[in-house]
Scaffold this active site. Structure first.
Site, PDB file in Angstrom:
ATOM      1  N   HIS A 112      28.587   8.019  23.263  1.00 56.99           N
ATOM      2  CA  HIS A 112      27.764   7.877  22.099  1.00 56.99           C
ATOM      3  C   HIS A 112      28.494   7.411  20.874  1.00 56.99           C
ATOM      4  CE1 HIS A 112      24.712  10.193  24.375  1.00 56.99           C
ATOM      5  NE2 HIS A 112      23.923   9.771  23.680  1.00 56.99           N
ATOM      6  N   GLY A 113      30.032   7.406  20.784  1.00 57.55           N
ATOM      7  CA  GLY A 113      30.793   7.021  19.898  1.00 57.55           C
ATOM      8  C   GLY A 113      30.319   5.746  19.299  1.00 57.55           C
TER       9      GLY A 113
END
Length: 178
Positions: A112-113
Site C-alpha cells: 500500500h506504500g
C-alpha cells in the site's frame, strides 16, 4: 546482494506498517552495509502489524521534517493499510517523497506504500505495481500497471506484498549501489 557500505537508506513509516515491509529492507540492506534510519511524524515508538494483528514496536531515529534528501541514497516506503493512509495526509512526508523523486534518487514503495507516490504526484507515465486494492488509484494517477515482484522504472521501485520483500530489497540494493 550488493555491497552497500557507505550508503544511507531512509525508511519513512508510522503506526500500522506491515512488519516485514519495514524489517525486511531494514535488515537486508543493513546486512549489506547500508546505514538505515527511520523517520516518523513524531518521536514516539510506533507499532507494526502482520495483516491486522499488532506486532513489534519501532523507535524512530528522527522526525520526517528533519530528514534531508541530500543525506540519503534512497527512500523506502513500507505498506500496511494504516501506515501510508496516515502519511499521505502529512505535508512533510509528501514533500520528502517529492524531493527524492526530483533528485532522482531511488524511491521504493511496497504494497500500500505506493498510495504515497500517488499523493506526491510522482506516478504519471511510470510503470508501477502494488497491492491489488490500490491499483485503480495508481492507474487513475497515470501509472502503467504490471503484476511482478519488483518493478523498476528509472529510480522508482515498487512491489506488491510481503512475499515480494526479497525481490524488492534486491532491486533497492542494485539501485543504491549504482
Amino acid at each position: 546482494m550488493q555491497d552497500l557500505s557507505g550508503k544511507k537508506v531512509l525508511i519513512m513509516a508510522t503506526e500500522g506498517f506491515e512488519e516485514l515491509e519495514l524489517t525486511g529492507p531494514r535488515d537486508r540492506l543493513g546486512a549489506a552495509g547500508a546505514e538505515i534510519s527511520i523517520a516518523s511524524p513524531d518521536r514516539n515508538p510506533f507499532r507494526g502489524r502482520v495483516k491486522d494483528e499488532p506486532t513489534i514496536w519501532v523507535q524512530p531515529d528522527m522526525l520526517i521534517e528533519e530528514a534531508k534528501v541530500e543525506d540519503y541514497d534512497a527512500l523506502v516506503l513500507p505498506g500496511g493499510v494504516i501506515n501510508p493512509d496516515q502519511l499521505r495526509t502529512n505535508e512533510e512526508a509528501i514533500k520528502l517523497i517529492k524531493a527524492f523523486d526530483e533528485a532522482e534518487k531511488p524511491l521504493a514503495a511496497i504494497c500500500h506504500g505506493p498510495w504515497l507516490l500517488v499523493e506526491a504526484d510522482v506516478v504519471k507515465g511510470r510503470t508501477v505495481t502494488s497491492w491489488p486494492s490500490i491499483r485503480t488509484d495508481l492507474r487513475n494517477a497515470g501509472g502503467k500497471l504490471v503484476d511482478k515482484a519488483a518493478c523498476v522504472d528509472g529510480h522508482l521501485i515498487t512491489s506488491r506484498n510481503p512475499d515480494d520483500v526479497p525481490a524488492f530489497c534486491e532491486a533497492i540494493a542494485e539501485a543504491v549501489a549504482g
